[in-house]
Design an enzyme around this catalytic site. Sequence first.
Site: not given
Ligand code: THF
Length: 335
Positions: A21, A147, A167, A187-190, A198, A229
């Site tokens: 999406r 539990r 997520c 459910r979903s992890g970047d 997290n 990824v």
């Molecule tokens: N959407 C996507 N695509 N990835 C995610 O990790 C994510 N989240 C939350 C909601 N939707 C998501 C938002 N959380 C950053 C970190 C966590 C996020 C969103 C963005 C990020 O850009 N981190 C940068 C630092 C940026 C800053 O501090 O301003 C980094 O380098 O870590 C999953 O919870």
Amino acid sequence: MQQYLSTVEDVIRDGTHKPNRTGVDTLSSFSAHYEADLADGFPLLTTKDLSGFRWKSLIHELLWYLSGEEHIRDLREKTGIWDAWADEEGRLDTAYGRFWRRYPVPEEGLEGETWPDDSHRWMNDDERTFDQLAYVLATLRENPQSRRIVVNAWHPANATVSTLPPCHYTFVFNVQGDRLNLHLTQRSGDLALGIPFNIAAYSILLTAVAQRTGFEPGTFAHSVVDAHVYCGTGDRGDWYGDADARAMLRDGLADAESREEYERLADWVEETAPAEAEGDEKKDHVPGLLRQLGREPREKPTLRVADKPLDELAFDDIELLEYDPGPGIEFAVAE
Ligand code: THF
């Protein structure tokens, strides 16, 4: 954390190429799991720098979860990481804290049901909502062998309309002896951006809850259903769907052992793959993660959390000590 790096490597090597999406394609694998014993130190990644502005963002994000707020009006003053999913007024259909602290309870049950029961002490005043965190703290003190020490952020009806349903949507506390453990399901992890936040946030939460209930912080366990990824938009994203490109990448990973070899593989990707479109730079996380894979995890840092009620925790109450990470790595978030 070696297990984090192995997960990243597995996903880049064997993940399915999946458009989704966000318009930013992913390499995705089903069901990743790893654990970190907090007795060995605080599992903040050391293979990239998460101190400074990143630490600030992740602590404020955790304090926002704890706040129970259904908007980001205060959070967005501190960090922009949630801005993309809120409306102009800062409202967010899926605010974790809203469900942790104020989970909706129906007016009345069906005919003959004893539920809902308004008399118990975890209902918030003047709202038909339930404070799951208060329930966790009380149950750990009074019935630690339970539990059922579950916090649920998933609401099916909300999830169908929300711009971004939670997520990391459920977690369970579990006591073994004097150790308090926490299992998080996502459910979903970047893998590049969200997951390191997290791991840190829930390890801090586990530490704080253990401290307030008289347990030692134990194991943080994390299960991620779709572990992915991000690999870029348009032609760049498509490139990872090409069998020859993936075979080259797989061979490169099989051979790479030293930092220089991972760096060389990352350079090869950047030279070989189509350029990222203007405005979409760094949405391909693969090169940055390959460079990270070449780095040896270092000694884990120490976490110190002030021993105060969770509702009183402020930014300065959460301290990071003896942190010696590799350089920061820039990744752009997929919206
Ligand atoms: N959407 C996507 N695509 N990835 C995610 O990790 C994510 N989240 C939350 C909601 N939707 C998501 C938002 N959380 C950053 C970190 C966590 C996020 C969103 C963005 C990020 O850009 N981190 C940068 C630092 C940026 C800053 O501090 O301003 C980094 O380098 O870590 C999953 O919870």
